[in-house]
Write a protein that holds these residues in place. Structure first.
Motif, PDB file in Angstrom:
ATOM      1  N   ALA A   1      -2.922  70.748  50.652  1.00 48.28           N
ATOM      2  CA  ALA A   1      -2.149  69.523  50.815  1.00 48.28           C
ATOM      3  C   ALA A   1      -0.679  69.819  51.093  1.00 48.28           C
ATOM      4  O   ALA A   1      -0.079  70.715  50.499  1.00 48.28           O
ATOM      5  N   THR A   2      -0.091  69.050  52.005  1.00 48.34           N
ATOM      6  CA  THR A   2       1.339  69.079  52.296  1.00 48.34           C
ATOM      7  C   THR A   2       1.813  67.638  52.400  1.00 48.34           C
ATOM      8  O   THR A   2       1.014  66.704  52.532  1.00 48.34           O
ATOM      9  N   LEU A   3       3.107  67.445  52.364  1.00 44.05           N
ATOM     10  CA  LEU A   3       3.648  66.106  52.541  1.00 44.05           C
ATOM     11  C   LEU A   3       3.303  65.556  53.926  1.00 44.05           C
ATOM     12  O   LEU A   3       3.050  64.358  54.088  1.00 44.05           O
ATOM     13  N   GLU A   4       3.262  66.433  54.912  1.00 43.54           N
ATOM     14  CA  GLU A   4       2.913  65.986  56.265  1.00 43.54           C
ATOM     15  C   GLU A   4       1.465  65.509  56.329  1.00 43.54           C
ATOM     16  O   GLU A   4       1.164  64.468  56.923  1.00 43.54           O
ATOM     17  N   SER A   5       0.567  66.256  55.708  1.00 43.86           N
ATOM     18  CA  SER A   5      -0.844  65.858  55.750  1.00 43.86           C
ATOM     19  C   SER A   5      -1.068  64.556  54.979  1.00 43.86           C
ATOM     20  O   SER A   5      -1.872  63.714  55.387  1.00 43.86           O
ATOM     21  N   LEU A   6      -0.365  64.382  53.863  1.00 40.49           N
ATOM     22  CA  LEU A   6      -0.470  63.141  53.104  1.00 40.49           C
ATOM     23  C   LEU A   6       0.003  61.966  53.952  1.00 40.49           C
ATOM     24  O   LEU A   6      -0.668  60.918  54.019  1.00 40.49           O
ATOM     25  N   GLY A   7       1.135  62.139  54.627  1.00 38.86           N
ATOM     26  CA  GLY A   7       1.645  61.083  55.498  1.00 38.86           C
ATOM     27  C   GLY A   7       0.758  60.837  56.700  1.00 38.86           C
ATOM     28  O   GLY A   7       0.634  59.700  57.172  1.00 38.86           O
ATOM     29  N   PHE A   8       0.135  61.907  57.211  1.00 36.43           N
ATOM     30  CA  PHE A   8      -0.768  61.776  58.358  1.00 36.43           C
ATOM     31  C   PHE A   8      -1.924  60.840  58.024  1.00 36.43           C
ATOM     32  O   PHE A   8      -2.272  59.948  58.804  1.00 36.43           O
ATOM     33  N   ILE A   9      -2.526  61.025  56.857  1.00 36.70           N
ATOM     34  CA  ILE A   9      -3.649  60.177  56.454  1.00 36.70           C
ATOM     35  C   ILE A   9      -3.189  58.731  56.278  1.00 36.70           C
ATOM     36  O   ILE A   9      -3.862  57.789  56.701  1.00 36.70           O
ATOM     37  N   ALA A  10      -2.023  58.557  55.654  1.00 32.19           N
ATOM     38  CA  ALA A  10      -1.503  57.210  55.444  1.00 32.19           C
ATOM     39  C   ALA A  10      -1.248  56.496  56.771  1.00 32.19           C
ATOM     40  O   ALA A  10      -1.526  55.307  56.921  1.00 32.19           O
ATOM     41  N   GLN A  11      -0.732  57.232  57.758  1.00 28.99           N
ATOM     42  CA  GLN A  11      -0.368  56.611  59.034  1.00 28.99           C
ATOM     43  C   GLN A  11      -1.582  56.348  59.906  1.00 28.99           C
ATOM     44  O   GLN A  11      -1.615  55.364  60.661  1.00 28.99           O
ATOM     45  N   TYR A  12      -2.609  57.190  59.810  1.00 24.11           N
ATOM     46  CA  TYR A  12      -3.740  57.102  60.746  1.00 24.11           C
ATOM     47  C   TYR A  12      -5.072  56.863  60.041  1.00 24.11           C
ATOM     48  O   TYR A  12      -6.125  57.245  60.542  1.00 24.11           O
ATOM     49  N   TYR A  13      -5.029  56.196  58.899  1.00 25.53           N
ATOM     50  CA  TYR A  13      -6.248  55.984  58.113  1.00 25.53           C
ATOM     51  C   TYR A  13      -7.306  55.217  58.905  1.00 25.53           C
ATOM     52  O   TYR A  13      -8.482  55.599  58.932  1.00 25.53           O
ATOM     53  N   ASP A  14      -6.936  54.129  59.562  1.00 31.00           N
ATOM     54  CA  ASP A  14      -7.908  53.343  60.317  1.00 31.00           C
ATOM     55  C   ASP A  14      -8.485  54.153  61.467  1.00 31.00           C
ATOM     56  O   ASP A  14      -9.701  54.100  61.731  1.00 31.00           O
ATOM     57  N   GLU A  15      -7.637  54.897  62.163  1.00 30.91           N
ATOM     58  CA  GLU A  15      -8.117  55.707  63.283  1.00 30.91           C
ATOM     59  C   GLU A  15      -9.072  56.807  62.811  1.00 30.91           C
ATOM     60  O   GLU A  15     -10.059  57.123  63.488  1.00 30.91           O
ATOM     61  N   LEU A  16      -8.805  57.386  61.657  1.00 25.40           N
ATOM     62  CA  LEU A  16      -9.658  58.455  61.137  1.00 25.40           C
ATOM     63  C   LEU A  16     -11.048  57.954  60.783  1.00 25.40           C
ATOM     64  O   LEU A  16     -12.019  58.714  60.795  1.00 25.40           O
ATOM     65  N   GLN A  17     -11.158  56.655  60.476  1.00 27.21           N
ATOM     66  CA  GLN A  17     -12.469  56.088  60.145  1.00 27.21           C
ATOM     67  C   GLN A  17     -13.234  55.633  61.384  1.00 27.21           C
ATOM     68  O   GLN A  17     -14.421  55.343  61.295  1.00 27.21           O
ATOM     69  N   ASN A  18     -12.582  55.581  62.515  1.00 28.85           N
ATOM     70  CA  ASN A  18     -13.204  55.065  63.733  1.00 28.85           C
ATOM     71  C   ASN A  18     -13.902  56.191  64.479  1.00 28.85           C
ATOM     72  O   ASN A  18     -13.245  57.088  65.029  1.00 28.85           O
ATOM     73  N   PRO A  19     -15.224  56.196  64.536  1.00 28.66           N
ATOM     74  CA  PRO A  19     -15.951  57.291  65.189  1.00 28.66           C
ATOM     75  C   PRO A  19     -15.778  57.312  66.696  1.00 28.66           C
ATOM     76  O   PRO A  19     -16.154  58.283  67.350  1.00 28.66           O
ATOM     77  N   GLU A  20     -15.199  56.245  67.265  1.00 30.28           N
ATOM     78  CA  GLU A  20     -15.023  56.192  68.710  1.00 30.28           C
ATOM     79  C   GLU A  20     -13.733  56.886  69.147  1.00 30.28           C
ATOM     80  O   GLU A  20     -13.534  57.121  70.341  1.00 30.28           O
ATOM     81  N   ILE A  21     -12.857  57.203  68.212  1.00 28.95           N
ATOM     82  CA  ILE A  21     -11.579  57.835  68.550  1.00 28.95           C
ATOM     83  C   ILE A  21     -11.670  59.331  68.273  1.00 28.95           C
ATOM     84  O   ILE A  21     -12.008  59.746  67.166  1.00 28.95           O
ATOM     85  N   HIS A  22     -11.379  60.141  69.271  1.00 28.53           N
ATOM     86  CA  HIS A  22     -11.467  61.585  69.112  1.00 28.53           C
ATOM     87  C   HIS A  22     -10.263  62.120  68.343  1.00 28.53           C
ATOM     88  O   HIS A  22      -9.161  61.567  68.387  1.00 28.53           O
ATOM     89  N   LEU A  23     -10.495  63.208  67.668  1.00 32.59           N
ATOM     90  CA  LEU A  23      -9.431  63.824  66.878  1.00 32.59           C
ATOM     91  C   LEU A  23      -8.227  64.187  67.729  1.00 32.59           C
ATOM     92  O   LEU A  23      -7.084  64.045  67.303  1.00 32.59           O
ATOM     93  N   SER A  24      -8.489  64.673  68.935  1.00 29.72           N
ATOM     94  CA  SER A  24      -7.386  65.088  69.800  1.00 29.72           C
ATOM     95  C   SER A  24      -6.457  63.911  70.105  1.00 29.72           C
ATOM     96  O   SER A  24      -5.246  64.087  70.226  1.00 29.72           O
ATOM     97  N   GLU A  25      -7.025  62.716  70.211  1.00 32.00           N
ATOM     98  CA  GLU A  25      -6.204  61.533  70.464  1.00 32.00           C
ATOM     99  C   GLU A  25      -5.327  61.215  69.257  1.00 32.00           C
ATOM    100  O   GLU A  25      -4.148  60.865  69.403  1.00 32.00           O
ATOM    101  N   ILE A  26      -5.906  61.315  68.073  1.00 24.42           N
ATOM    102  CA  ILE A  26      -5.151  60.995  66.853  1.00 24.42           C
ATOM    103  C   ILE A  26      -4.029  62.005  66.657  1.00 24.42           C
ATOM    104  O   ILE A  26      -2.868  61.650  66.443  1.00 24.42           O
ATOM    105  N   LYS A  27      -4.381  63.275  66.762  1.00 25.61           N
ATOM    106  CA  LYS A  27      -3.392  64.328  66.526  1.00 25.61           C
ATOM    107  C   LYS A  27      -2.325  64.334  67.608  1.00 25.61           C
ATOM    108  O   LYS A  27      -1.160  64.651  67.360  1.00 25.61           O
ATOM    109  N   GLY A  28      -2.721  63.953  68.834  1.00 25.47           N
ATOM    110  CA  GLY A  28      -1.767  63.967  69.936  1.00 25.47           C
ATOM    111  C   GLY A  28      -0.694  62.907  69.816  1.00 25.47           C
ATOM    112  O   GLY A  28       0.413  63.066  70.345  1.00 25.47           O
TER     113      GLY A  28
END
Length: 492
Positions: free
Chosen positions: A114-141
């Motif tokens: 865990a890092t502060l960045e990873s914690l913030g990443f989940i908070a910012q992109y929680y809905d996208e992370l649950q959406n199976p139609e969105i690829h990881l590369s899109e979220i991370k990009g």
């Protein structure tokens, strides 16, 4: 009330007509994984159909508030006296029976990375992370590292303030001075080193420093949390999404990604609390069924692991994780499968579901014994009377405490007396707990019992614990406190 009674009547009629046939599941049908899966998932059809109790949505943890003051069922009591009907030993698994938690190994994996960045990443992109139609590369990009760190700092700062107010006991004395210094920092001054220091020192860090802050961020506390930090359907979704995000979104090396193997590395001889095997085998030898109800995702893989645990139970009701976005040709339930919770169909189990499972098991028992009822109200009274004679062994599943007498195992998230009273204090219900077992000598709340009343192992050779089993086998009243300090081991 009418909805619940209608559901019970319909459900029982279907059970008696042969619907919802259960596989003799050791555990829960997982040992016979066929080629037939639900479309676009790896949930085997046979496992999903075992979840018929999901239809009992009208049954909630506080179902006893619908009972009249005098609800005893003469028919059920008669069958107990005849020996025709036997109670069930219901039990949780992780921490209730085992001194290590499969989920805890997964939690620690996240904490270590865990890092502060990873914690913030989940908070910012929680809905996208649950959406199976969105690829990881899109979220991370689209992620901004600076913004993720900023959100992580805000969450960490809020968590520190919350810990000061509510959880001082979680802070080791040796860390108190450093912790006090951190609480005086502004959000923008907090660093990854600060975050890691607190993660290392605070007990139950995965929940206290990652899940709780995220929970509050998404819903202002709306995702229910208590000392049972894994409770609730939304809570489980949050936990699995967080685990997956750390495993797949934040780890660059594929070899470092979390895999399911960690869920099945149990060894019963090493990890069961003292006396657990003897206690459950004694119950089985007395004609009682032993049914495990656990959110533990290790159970799909327990059958072939040689762990020696699955043979303790007549049936196991367990969470099944299943992926919709899987690699071609990969065995859908292969134990090394990487966790992809944000892209999963999770046939999850919340704590609230455990009451529904106990209802389902009770009605199946009635069906096997040919019990009939003249009205839905009498059926509910019969269920309550039956469950008064059963026990539930758990460390933390507060929502199940109003369903049947409880043996509480002191562990990380054992509920407080206050929490029990807040949930069930206005219900004319059964007394809980009837016994406390403290195998690790934790300094936890004793729920109104004297410390001398507490057992330190499950051994049925202790006369009082043995008496719980013998009382259940004869259909006796369980409304006593079974005390380790009772004279000659007889329940007080």
């Amino acid at each position: 009330m009418n909805t619940m009674l209608q559901q019970l009547s319909s459900y029982y009629a279907m059970v008696r007509n042969g619907h919802f046939e259960q596989v003799a599941n050791r555990p829960n049908g997982f040992e016979h994984i066929g080629e037939s899966f639900f479309p676009d998932s790896n949930i085997p059809r046979g496992i999903a159909t075992d979840r018929s109790w999901k239809s009992l949505s009208g049954v909630d943890p506080r179902w006893r508030r619908h009972l009249p003051p005098e609800y005893a069922s003469e028919e059920i009591n008669r069958l107990f006296c005849q020996g025709t009907l036997k109670p069930i030993v219901f039990t949780d698994v992780d921490f209730a029976l085992i001194d290590r938690d499969a989920q805890g190994h997964i939690d620690q994996y996240v904490v270590d990375r865990a890092t502060l960045e990873s914690l913030g990443f989940i908070a910012q992109y929680y809905d996208e992370l649950q959406n199976p139609e969105i690829h990881l590369s899109e979220i991370k990009g689209s992620a901004s590292s600076d913004r993720c760190i900023e959100i992580g700092q805000d969450l960490f700062h809020a968590c520190l303030q919350d810990l000061v107010q509510n959880s001082k006991a979680l802070i080791p004395v040796s860390f108190a001075t450093t912790f006090a210094q951190l609480t005086n920092k502004k959000p923008g001054e907090l660093t990854d080193e600060d975050f890691k220091a607190v993660l290392t020192k605070v007990e139950d860090a995965f929940y206290e420093l990652i899940i709780n802050p995220l929970s509050n961020h998404f819903s202002n506390g709306g995702i229910k949390h208590s000392r049972d930090a894994q409770a609730g359907q939304n809570r489980m979704k949050l936990i699995y999404t967080t685990i997956a995000a750390f495993s797949h979104s934040q780890i660059q090396d594929p070899k470092e990604m979390l895999r399911h193997r960690s869920f099945s590395e149990f060894n019963a001889d090493e990890h069961l609390y003292p006396g657990v095997r003897d206690f459950l085998q004694s119950a089985s030898g007395s004609g009682l069924e032993v049914v495990a109800i656990t959110r533990g995702n290790q159970f799909p893989f327990m059958q072939g692991s040689g762990s020696g645990i699955d043979d303790l139970f007549d049936r196991v009701h367990s969470t099944l994780i299943a992926s919709r976005r899987r690699e071609e040709g990969q065995d859908p339930l292969y134990p090394d499968k990487k966790i992809r919770s944000y892209s999963l169909e999770i046939d999850h189990m919340a704590t609230e579901d455990k009451a529904r499972i106990m209802f389902s098991e009770t009605l199946r028992m009635f069906s096997r014994k040919g019990v009939d009822f003249s009205s839905p109200e009498k059926m509910l009274a019969g269920i309550a009377t039956y469950l008064d004679h059963c026990i539930f062994i758990t460390d933390s599943d507060l929502e199940a405490w109003g369903t049947c007498p409880t043996i509480c195992v002191l562990a990380l998230r054992s509920p407080t007396y206050k929490a029990i009273d807040e949930m069930f204090g206005d219900i004319e219900s059964i007394s809980n707990p009837i016994a406390i077992i403290n195998p690790l000598d934790r300094e936890d709340p004793l729920l109104g019992l004297n410390s001398k009343d507490v057992f330190h192992s499950f051994s049925p050779k202790n006369p009082a614990l043995g008496k719980i089993i013998s009382d259940m086998a004869t259909g006796a009243d369980l409304q006593n406190i079974y005390s380790a300090n009772a004279a000659r081991g007889i329940a007080q």
